[in-house]
Design a protein around this motif. Sequence first.
Motif: not given
Length: 273
Positions: A177-195
């Motif tokens: 019922m919800i998207k479960h996203v898996r990422v290799k690098n959490m810090a990099k993911f957060i930086a991408e979300m900031r963009e």
Amino acid sequence: MTQDPSSKPSFAKRAGGKKPGYKGKPKPPPRRPGLPPEGPILLYGLHTVEAAFANSDRKRKKLFATDNALKRLEERGVKIDVPVESAMPRALDRMVTKDAVHQGMILEADPLPAYGPEHLKKGRLILALDQVTDPHNVGAILRSAVALSADAVVTTERHAPEEGPVLAKSASGALDMIKHVRVKNMAKFIAEMRENGYTSIALDSDGPESLENTMFGERTVLVLGSEGKGVRHGVREACDHLARLDMPGEIRSLNVSNAAVLSLYVARQKMGL
């Protein structure tokens, strides 16, 4: 002084019990993060199976069910679009782990597609879990995230539970019922979300501000860490804010699944969702 030959350790003992020439079983091929080594997964329990049938992204294979369980699904309006094999409860017991509560139904299905950050560009509230490893906790968090209308739950590819029956059952249908996203690098993911316009807030019991007094953005990523280590230093450094959940009692911290519920509730109040 000579040693009695009979007292010398055998080759088998010196080599950990392996006989000369023993090569052992071949190593399994590398596993894609988040997926079982091979083949479909087994989903069980009424809410889990019902949600899997309602999810267009879930590729279903076969349903094993008792007559009573099949009747319950039909009464709830579940459209069964796979072959059904009638089974007795004891036969189902043998298909799953001990003490698994299958409620008379087991669905054989493929794992969900690999969702990525590109699926989150239109979201408002995302919950990220930095190396939370317990599938029961992650399952409970998925359920809470659905209840509080989060857009996605993000976990790391390593040091996080893979999709499987325990996680799915603990989520009680929320996995579908919800998207479960898996990422290799959490810090990099957060930086991408900031963009992409997201403000990121890491939860820490020693945070300088309470979550209620923290500045939220119109789009927010809440980051929670494992119960032992919390949010890792590099991930904290990547976030915009560090906040705490103030506890009035003698215990200052909550179980991560409880902290997720409270932080999502506060976030919705702050963001006017």
